[in-house]
Design an enzyme around this catalytic site. Structure first.
Site, PDB file in Angstrom:
ATOM      1  N   GLU A   1       0.872  -1.176   0.000  1.00  0.00           N
ATOM      2  CA  GLU A   1       0.000   0.000   0.000  1.00  0.00           C
ATOM      3  C   GLU A   1       0.906   1.222   0.000  1.00  0.00           C
ATOM      4  O   GLU A   1       1.797   1.321   0.829  1.00  0.00           O
ATOM      5  CB  GLU A   1      -0.859   0.049   1.263  1.00  0.00           C
ATOM      6  CG  GLU A   1      -1.719  -1.179   1.506  1.00  0.00           C
ATOM      7  CD  GLU A   1      -1.994  -1.359   2.999  1.00  0.00           C
ATOM      8  OE1 GLU A   1      -2.229  -0.348   3.688  1.00  0.00           O
ATOM      9  OE2 GLU A   1      -1.950  -2.502   3.463  1.00  0.00           O
TER      10      GLU A   1
ATOM     11  N   ARG B   1      -7.182  -1.696  -4.690  1.00  0.00           N
ATOM     12  CA  ARG B   1      -8.048  -0.742  -3.995  1.00  0.00           C
ATOM     13  C   ARG B   1      -7.427   0.650  -4.091  1.00  0.00           C
ATOM     14  O   ARG B   1      -6.219   0.820  -3.894  1.00  0.00           O
ATOM     15  CB  ARG B   1      -8.178  -1.141  -2.521  1.00  0.00           C
ATOM     16  CG  ARG B   1      -9.069  -0.222  -1.713  1.00  0.00           C
ATOM     17  CD  ARG B   1      -9.104  -0.666  -0.252  1.00  0.00           C
ATOM     18  NE  ARG B   1      -9.855   0.292   0.557  1.00  0.00           N
ATOM     19  CZ  ARG B   1      -9.612   0.517   1.843  1.00  0.00           C
ATOM     20  NH1 ARG B   1      -8.650  -0.137   2.463  1.00  0.00           N
ATOM     21  NH2 ARG B   1     -10.328   1.397   2.514  1.00  0.00           N
TER      22      ARG B   1
ATOM     23  N   TYR C   1      -8.082   4.616  -2.758  1.00  0.00           N
ATOM     24  CA  TYR C   1      -8.926   5.424  -1.875  1.00  0.00           C
ATOM     25  C   TYR C   1      -8.200   6.647  -1.352  1.00  0.00           C
ATOM     26  O   TYR C   1      -6.983   6.772  -1.474  1.00  0.00           O
ATOM     27  CB  TYR C   1      -9.479   4.596  -0.718  1.00  0.00           C
ATOM     28  CG  TYR C   1      -8.455   3.919   0.167  1.00  0.00           C
ATOM     29  CD1 TYR C   1      -8.210   4.376   1.453  1.00  0.00           C
ATOM     30  CD2 TYR C   1      -7.759   2.801  -0.279  1.00  0.00           C
ATOM     31  CE1 TYR C   1      -7.291   3.739   2.276  1.00  0.00           C
ATOM     32  CE2 TYR C   1      -6.841   2.161   0.532  1.00  0.00           C
ATOM     33  CZ  TYR C   1      -6.608   2.639   1.811  1.00  0.00           C
ATOM     34  OH  TYR C   1      -5.697   2.012   2.614  1.00  0.00           O
TER      35      TYR C   1
ATOM     36  N   ASP D   1      -7.030   8.462   1.719  1.00  0.00           N
ATOM     37  CA  ASP D   1      -6.736   8.102   3.101  1.00  0.00           C
ATOM     38  C   ASP D   1      -6.798   9.339   4.003  1.00  0.00           C
ATOM     39  O   ASP D   1      -6.958  10.459   3.536  1.00  0.00           O
ATOM     40  CB  ASP D   1      -5.347   7.447   3.164  1.00  0.00           C
ATOM     41  CG  ASP D   1      -5.152   6.662   4.448  1.00  0.00           C
ATOM     42  OD1 ASP D   1      -6.154   6.213   5.014  1.00  0.00           O
ATOM     43  OD2 ASP D   1      -4.001   6.507   4.885  1.00  0.00           O
TER      44      ASP D   1
ATOM     45  N   GLU E   1      -4.300   6.797  -1.699  1.00  0.00           N
ATOM     46  CA  GLU E   1      -3.594   5.560  -1.375  1.00  0.00           C
ATOM     47  C   GLU E   1      -3.992   4.475  -2.362  1.00  0.00           C
ATOM     48  O   GLU E   1      -5.156   4.340  -2.726  1.00  0.00           O
ATOM     49  CB  GLU E   1      -3.903   5.114   0.054  1.00  0.00           C
ATOM     50  CG  GLU E   1      -3.235   3.790   0.405  1.00  0.00           C
ATOM     51  CD  GLU E   1      -3.147   3.507   1.901  1.00  0.00           C
ATOM     52  OE1 GLU E   1      -3.026   2.328   2.243  1.00  0.00           O
ATOM     53  OE2 GLU E   1      -3.198   4.447   2.712  1.00  0.00           O
TER      54      GLU E   1
ATOM     55  N   THR F   1      -2.132  -2.573  -3.778  1.00  0.00           N
ATOM     56  CA  THR F   1      -2.059  -3.532  -4.892  1.00  0.00           C
ATOM     57  C   THR F   1      -3.000  -4.703  -4.640  1.00  0.00           C
ATOM     58  O   THR F   1      -3.339  -4.997  -3.495  1.00  0.00           O
ATOM     59  CB  THR F   1      -0.644  -4.135  -5.045  1.00  0.00           C
ATOM     60  OG1 THR F   1      -0.357  -4.933  -3.872  1.00  0.00           O
ATOM     61  CG2 THR F   1       0.427  -3.082  -5.227  1.00  0.00           C
TER      62      THR F   1
ATOM     63  N   TRP G   1     -11.939  -7.042   0.405  1.00  0.00           N
ATOM     64  CA  TRP G   1     -10.878  -8.030   0.136  1.00  0.00           C
ATOM     65  C   TRP G   1     -11.404  -9.465   0.123  1.00  0.00           C
ATOM     66  O   TRP G   1     -10.867 -10.317  -0.577  1.00  0.00           O
ATOM     67  CB  TRP G   1      -9.740  -7.893   1.150  1.00  0.00           C
ATOM     68  CG  TRP G   1      -9.001  -6.593   1.015  1.00  0.00           C
ATOM     69  CD1 TRP G   1      -9.056  -5.520   1.858  1.00  0.00           C
ATOM     70  CD2 TRP G   1      -8.121  -6.198  -0.050  1.00  0.00           C
ATOM     71  NE1 TRP G   1      -8.266  -4.491   1.385  1.00  0.00           N
ATOM     72  CE2 TRP G   1      -7.681  -4.881   0.222  1.00  0.00           C
ATOM     73  CE3 TRP G   1      -7.663  -6.831  -1.214  1.00  0.00           C
ATOM     74  CZ2 TRP G   1      -6.806  -4.185  -0.619  1.00  0.00           C
ATOM     75  CZ3 TRP G   1      -6.787  -6.142  -2.046  1.00  0.00           C
ATOM     76  CH2 TRP G   1      -6.368  -4.838  -1.749  1.00  0.00           C
TER      77      TRP G   1
END
EC number: 6.3.1.19
Length: 452
Positions: free
Chosen positions: A9, A53, A55, A57, A63, A66, A419
Site C-alpha cells: 500500500e 483498492r 482510496y 486516506d 492511497e 495492490t 478483500w
C-alpha cells in the site's frame, strides 16, 4: 511458506502549485483528483478491475493498495501500475482545473514526508501461517527491519538544527515504537492489528509499516524479496543469532543518519553491532538457506543485489549499486548537482531536487528522467505495467475480484466488494466469501457472474 501472498500500500503526497505558490489546499486537490473515480464508483474508496483498492486516506493522501500477488515481480509491476493510474487521474484533474480557469500544476509524490514534517507510508503485507509464534516472528524481524533501510531506503536530505544531513531513510524519523496495533498516532515497525483478510484460523497478515516508498523497481524487489527470505527462514525454524536491540527506536534513527553502515547500536545483551554487521548476519543465513534448499531466479537475484549493496556500503564504492538502490541513486544525483552549481546540502534547490525524484509524472519526475536515459535497472517493463492497470494477477484471489468487478460494470449491476466479499446488490443479495487468497478459480464466483 513456499508460496506467499504479498501486497503493498502506498500513500502519495499531493500538492497544487501555480508559479511556485500553493493554490489549493491538499483537500481540494484530492477532491479534483478523485472526481473521476467518484463519478463511476460513487465513492472515494473503490476496488478496480485489476483487483486493487484505490482510496483517499486520512489527511487527503491518495492511497493505492495492490491486488494480492504471489510473486515479487508481479508485486513490483502492480505497484507501478498504481503509480500510472494515479498519474492518469493527475492529468485528468489538471485538465479540469484549466477548464474551470484555475491555472496550476498538480504534483503527486511517491515519498514519505512533506515539507511540514508530516509522514505518510508505504505498508508491506506478508501472509504468514497462523500456527507460528507471532512474538518470535517480531523478535527476529525487528533488528532486520531497523537495519534494512541501509539496503532499501529512499534517501532524504534532512534539515537539522546542526545543518542538513543526508539520511538513507525517509520514514525512520517518524517511527515511535516496535510493535503496536495503531498505524497513525504512534508509528510502529510492525503493526499487529489482526485483520488477515483471509481464513483467520489458517493465516495472519504481517503488516510492516516501517519501509520507505520506492521509485526504483530493483529496490522494491530487494525490500520485499529479502524480507520474504527472512520470513521463510523463521518459518523453517532456522536458528538465528539473538540480535535484539536495546532501543529499536533510537537505533532506527542512528542507522538512518549513517550512510557508512558502521555506527554501532546497542543490543539488549549489552554488546554492540553496526547496521552492516546485522544485515550481513541475515544475508549470510539467507544465502546458506537458499544454497541448501535451492531457490528460484528471483531469490538468486535478491541475494546478489543484497550482497552487492552491503559491499557498496562497506567499501564506500556506491557505484556498485548506483543504478539499483534508491537512496544511492538519489544521493549521487544530488552530489553531481551540488558540484555543478557549488551548492550546500541545505540549499532549497537541493530540497527541490530531492522532492522531484519522487514526482510520479513521467514527463517531469527525475526518477523517470533517469529511466528514460537508461540510467536505472528494471524488474518489469512498461507493457506489463500497462496491462496491470486493468488486468489482475491471474494466480491469486485478485483474479476473482477483478473478473467480478469487470463483469458487473459491463452489465451495469450494482455491487459491493472488499478483500474477501463479492456481493451483488439485488433482491437476493447474493454474496460469495473468498477466504483463501491463493485461490484464483472458484465455481461459486463463476455462478455469481453467470447469474448477472
Amino acid at each position: 511458506m513456499e508460496r506467499r501472498i504479498f501486497g503493498l500500500e502506498n500513500e502519495y503526497g499531493v500538492t497544487c502549485v501555480f508559479r511556485g505558490q500553493r493554490r489549493l489546499s491538499p483537500d481540494e486537490v484530492a477532491r479534483y483528483l478523485f472526481r473521476r473515480v467518484v463519478s463511476w464508483g460513487r465513492s472515494s474508496n473503490v476496488f478496480l478491475r485489476n483487483g486493487a483498492r484505490l482510496y483517499l486516506d486520512v489527511g487527503s493522501h491518495p492511497e493505492y493498495a495492490t491486488p494480492e500477488c504471489d510473486s515479487v515481480i508481479d508485486l513490483v509491476t502492480h505497484d507501478k501500475a498504481g503509480e500510472r493510474i494515479l498519474e492518469g487521474l493527475l492529468v485528468d484533474a489538471e485538465r479540469r482545473l484549466r477548464e474551470e480557469g484555475i491555472a496550476g500544476d498538480i504534483y503527486l509524490f511517491k515519498n514519505n514526508t512533506d515539507s511540514a514534517g508530516n509522514s505518510y507510508g508505504c505498508h508491506e503485507n506478508y501472509l504468514v501461517g497462523r500456527h507460528g509464534e507471532f512474538g518470535r516472528l517480531a523478535d527476529v524481524l525487528i533488528p532486520y527491519l531497523v537495519t534494512r533501510q541501509i539496503i532499501c531506503g529512499a534517501g532524504k536530505v534532512l534539515q537539522t538544527p546542526r545543518g542538513a544531513v543526508y539520511c538513507v531513510s525517509q520514514r525512520a524519523e517518524h517511527i515511535w515504537e516496535g510493535v503496536s496495533s495503531a498505524t497513525t498516532r504512534s508509528r510502529p515497525i510492525i503493526n499487529t492489528r489482526d485483520e488477515p483478510h483471509a481464513d483467520a484460523e489458517r493465516f495472519r497478515r504481517l503488516h510492516v509499516i516501517v519501509g520507505d516508498s520506492n521509485m526504483s523497481e530493483t529496490t522494491m524487489l530487494l525490500k520485499v524479496g529479502a524480507t520474504d527470505l527472512v520470513l521463510r527462514m523463521i518459518e523453517a525454524g532456522v536458528v538465528m543469532r539473538d540480535l535484539t536491540l536495546e532501543n529499536p527506536i533510537r537505533a532506527i534513527r542512528e542507522v538512518s543518519h549513517d550512510m557508512t553502515g558502521r555506527r554501532k547500536v546497542r543490543l539488549a545483551n549489552g554488546r554492540e553491532a553496526s547496521s552492516l554487521d546485522i544485515q550481513k548476519e541475515y544475508y549470510g543465513k539467507a544465502k546458506d538457506f537458499i544454497d541448501r534448499r535451492g531457490g528460484d531466479a528471483v531469490a538468486h537475484r535478491v541475494l546478489d543485489l543484497w550482497e552487492r549493496t552491503l559491499r557498496a556500503v562497506e567499501t564506500g564504492d556506491l557505484d556498485l549499486v548506483a543504478r539499483e538502490i534508491d537512496w544511492v541513486t538519489k544521493y549521487q544525483l544530488i552530489e553531481r548537482y551540488r558540484r555543478k552549481y557549488d551548492l550546500p546540502l541545505s540549499s532549497p534547490r537541493v530540497a527541490q531536487l530531492d522532492l522531484a525524484y519522487h514526482d510520479v509524472h513521467r514527463g517531469r519526475g527525475l526518477y523517470y528522467l533517469l529511466e528514460r536515459r537508461g540510467s536505472v535497472e528494471r524488474v518489469t517493463n512498461d507493457l506489463r505495467i500497462f496491462e496491470a492497470k486493468s488486468v489482475p494477477p491471474q494466480t491469486t484471489r485478485a483474479r476473482l475480484r477483478g473478473e467480478f468487478i469487470r463483469r458487473a460494470q459491463e452489465k451495469r449491476r450494482d455491487f459491493t466488494v472488499d478483500w474477501v466479499h463479492l456481493k451483488l446488490n439485488d433482491q437476493a443479495q447474493r454474496t460469495v466469501l473468498c477466504k483463501d487468497p491463493f485461490r484464483a478459480v472458484d465455481e461459486r464466483v463463476d455462478k455469481l457472474i453467470a447469474g448477472m
